[in-house]
Motif scaffolding. Structure first.
Motif, short mmCIF file in Angstrom:
data_model
loop_
_atom_site.label_atom_id
_atom_site.label_comp_id
_atom_site.label_asym_id
_atom_site.label_seq_id
_atom_site.Cartn_x
_atom_site.Cartn_y
_atom_site.Cartn_z
N ARG A 275 24.91 18.71 51.85
CA ARG A 275 23.48 18.82 51.40
C ARG A 275 23.37 20.26 50.53
N ARG A 276 23.85 21.17 51.16
CA ARG A 276 23.88 22.65 50.72
C ARG A 276 24.59 22.67 49.28
N ARG B 97 22.64 20.55 46.49
CA ARG B 97 21.50 21.35 46.35
C ARG B 97 21.93 22.58 45.40
N GLU B 98 22.75 23.36 45.81
CA GLU B 98 23.09 24.63 45.26
C GLU B 98 23.88 24.54 43.91
N TYR C 41 21.99 18.94 39.87
CA TYR C 41 20.49 18.61 39.92
C TYR C 41 20.87 17.14 40.72
N THR D 24 17.15 16.64 49.89
CA THR D 24 18.16 17.11 49.14
C THR D 24 17.76 16.75 47.58
N ASP E 253 16.15 16.66 43.79
CA ASP E 253 15.39 17.07 43.03
C ASP E 253 14.44 16.03 42.24
#
Length: 187
Positions: free
Chosen positions: A91-92, A95-96, A99, A146, A148
């Motif tokens: 998940r990190r 997200r990082e 998109y 998670t 956007d």
């Protein structure tokens, strides 16, 4: 994340991540990768065989390793497996590094789309509806956490219509970052 150099598709099995992802990648001029396909290519084994020999834990380890690799690639569309969001590191990374779009679907749509699918280990068993409901209860909050953007699927039952709607939303909301390596990869 916005801006982001890559687009990641998450959601349950049967949401259309691969089919919609291919169409979106073509419309945006980006390379497309399907994480489950990459796992099979890199391991030389099918996902059912990996589950049989290594269990779900072995599969998830492989999934995490390849997600870390592919999510660091700039300028791609990556469709993930339905359970990729289970690991916090995954998940990190999602997200990082990109998109993230959650392709949302209903259990009814999943049952229809997966009616003839006998290759998914987590779908094996007599009561598919109950199994899908259990997976949705566990994973739905992680997809939402998670993502956007949440994009419902099933527009006129067409993956093409879903892809067109998604591209419209992306053009309005996603600022494509430069095609440079992800921050952790730059040195």
């Amino acid at each position: 994340m916005n801006p982001a150099p890559s687009l990641f598709l998450i959601g349950p099995m049967g949401a259309g991540k691969t089919t919609v992802g291919r169409r979106v990648a073509a419309q945006l001029g980006l390379d497309f990768h399907d994480l489950d396909h990459e796992i099979e290519e890199h391991s030389g084994a099918t996902i059912p065989l990996i589950f049989e020999l290594e269990g779900e834990a072995g599969f998830r380890k492989r999934e995490t390793e390849l997600l870390a690799e592919f999510s660091a690639r700039p300028g791609i569309v990556l469709s993930t497996g339905g359970g990729a969001v289970l690991a916090a590191d995954n998940r990190r990374h999602l997200r990082e590094r990109g998109y993230v779009v959650y392709l949302e679907t209903t259990i009814e749509q999943q049952l229809k789309r997966l009616a003839h699918d006998r290759k998914r280990p987590l779908l094996a068993g007599p009561d598919r509806r109950e199994r899908l409901a259990r997976l949705a209860a566990e994973r739905e909050p992680l997809y939402r956490e998670t993502a956007d953007l949440v994009m419902p699927t099933g527009f006129n039952g067409s993956s093409g219509a879903t892809a067109r709607r998604l591209v419209e939303e992306l053009n309005a909301q996603w600022r494509r970052g430069s095609a440079q390596a992800a921050p952790e990869q730059a040195a």
